[in-house]
Design an enzyme around this catalytic site. Structure first.
Site, PDB file in Angstrom:
ATOM      1  N   GLN A  84       0.826  -1.215   0.000  1.00 18.23           N
ATOM      2  CA  GLN A  84       0.000   0.000   0.000  1.00 18.23           C
ATOM      3  C   GLN A  84       0.862   1.269   0.000  1.00 18.23           C
ATOM      4  OE1 GLN A  84      -3.088   0.811  -0.462  1.00 18.23           O
ATOM      5  NE2 GLN A  84      -3.923  -1.249  -0.660  1.00 18.23           N
ATOM      6  N   SER A  85       1.989   1.211  -0.667  1.00 14.21           N
ATOM      7  CA  SER A  85       2.952   2.309  -0.609  1.00 14.21           C
ATOM      8  C   SER A  85       2.454   3.614  -1.245  1.00 14.21           C
ATOM      9  CB  SER A  85       4.232   1.871  -1.318  1.00 14.21           C
ATOM     10  OG  SER A  85       5.050   2.977  -1.587  1.00 14.21           O
ATOM     11  N   ASN A  86       2.573   4.689  -0.472  1.00 13.77           N
ATOM     12  CA  ASN A  86       2.277   6.023  -1.007  1.00 13.77           C
ATOM     13  C   ASN A  86       3.371   6.457  -1.974  1.00 13.77           C
ATOM     14  OD1 ASN A  86       0.064   6.311   0.853  1.00 13.77           O
ATOM     15  ND2 ASN A  86       1.583   6.706   2.445  1.00 13.77           N
TER      16      ASN A  86
END
Ligand SMILES: *Cc1c(COP(=O)(O)O)cnc(C)c1O
Length: 356
Positions: A84-86
């Site tokens: 779920q990396s920004n």
């Protein structure tokens, strides 16, 4: 010796960037929150409103990094982080805008439903080339932890006759194709921008507090504060790594940033202030305090924080106020570094904590 804001901006301008963000980002007083907590005055710097994808601190870093990609005539960016990396979302969004392909190697770091939700959904809409991998040992922060996979993907790209650019996780630590601490330079710039705003408002701030993950944001802010206003303390709330080793990483980035910019200051261990007691159950794992902090800010101010970074940093700020860490007259700037798409894949945990 303090450096003036125009002087430091001149140093930063030696590093070309693409203008992707409507700057300055707003600086707002959190009237209701300050009142409810009964402690210091709290302001919020809205780096969630950068206008790239759903916004966040990685946009400022990418303004510099994308220019480096273009200068190197690369046509594929390869990077990595958690599912779920920004960072990966922002990188993909910026890359696509410049007609560059993004290959995202996303590691499963903690339990989340494997569905198109949050950042993963947005990566998919962007038509990013997503490769999901198991995180062996749960460590993916450094290039050496993921070297094998990166090499494999890099070779694949080269075989297609394309030119890869390896962007290090978070845009923080130099390495891969990034030879300079470009992400941190983006946050020296953010510090200068903030101090222009506070000067105009006649505010003498005492603290900057933010969520700290891969180190570029903290290194940049610490360098900016030390150079421009030594009395301001930058407090990094670590979301994943413990003080001892993480502190050394941040210090190394900060010292490299000072060298790269060519400014006459010395960054020491004491300038890197990290709190690691709010990591609690681990990176990305929600707890009741974080959930309550997210609701508190939403209810009091109509602003959403995220469950992985800014919610943890706000839970820390609330706890530190309650413990009497600050004086009542202190003025604190809380950096909202973005990350809100991660609310959605965490919906079950959020609702469970809110109901309990
Ligand atoms: C990446 C990130 C951070 C941490 O920034 P670093 O420069 O990696 O330390 C904080 N908040 C959000 C929302 C992020 O995505």
């Amino acid at each position: 010796m303090a450096i003036s804001i125009p002087e430091i901006k001149k140093k930063i301008e030696c590093f070309p960037k693409k203008n992707l963000i409507p700057l300055p980002t707003p600086l707002q007083k959190l009237e209701n929150l300050s009142l409810a907590l009964g402690g210091p005055e709290i302001y919020i710097k809205r780096d969630d409103l950068t206008g790239v994808a759903f916004g966040g601190n990685k946009s400022r870093k990418l303004e510099f990094i994308i220019q480096d990609v273009l200068n190197k005539n690369a046509d594929v960016i390869i990077t990595w982080a958690g599912v779920q990396s920004n960072w990966c979302l922002q990188t993909a969004a910026v890359a696509r805008k410049f007609g560059i392909k993004a290959i995202l190697i996303l590691f499963k770091l903690y339990d989340l439903p494997e569905e198109y939700d949050g950042n993963l959904l947005l990566d998919y809409i962007l038509d990013a080339d997503v490769r999901i991998r198991e995180a062996e040992g749960g460590k993916v922060l450094k290039l050496e932890d993921v070297q094998d996979v990166i090499e494999e993907v890099q070779n694949e790209v080269k075989e297609l006759g394309q030119t890869p650019y390896i962007a290090p996780i978070g845009g923080s630590m130099k390495g891969g194709s990034m030879e300079k601490p470009l992400g941190a330079i983006g946050y020296v710039n953010a510090c200068a921008e903030l101090l222009e705003q506070t000067e105009e408002l006649g505010l003498e701030i005492n603290y900057i507090l933010h969520a700290s993950g891969s180190g570029g944001t903290q290194a940049g802010l610490a360098v900016g504060a030390k150079a421009l206003r030594e009395e301001i303390k930058v407090l990094g709330i670590s979301v994943s790594d413990y003080k001892k080793s993480y502190g050394e990483d941040v210090l190394a980035i900060a010292q490299d940033t000072v060298r790269t910019l060519g400014i006459d200051i010395e960054i020491e261990k004491e300038d890197i202030i990290i709190f690691d007691e709010y990591i609690k159950e681990g990176y990305g794992i929600l707890n009741k305090e974080v959930t309550e902090a997210i609701r508190f800010v939403a209810v009091k101010e109509g602003i959403f924080l995220d469950p992985v970074y800014t919610g943890k940093a706000m839970a820390a700020l609330i706890d530190l106020i309650n413990k009497g860490y600050f004086n009542k007259e202190d003025i604190i700037v809380f950096f909202h570094t973005g990350g809100t798409p991660a609310l959605f894949p965490n919906k079950n945990q959020l609702v469970n904590f809110l109901k309990s």
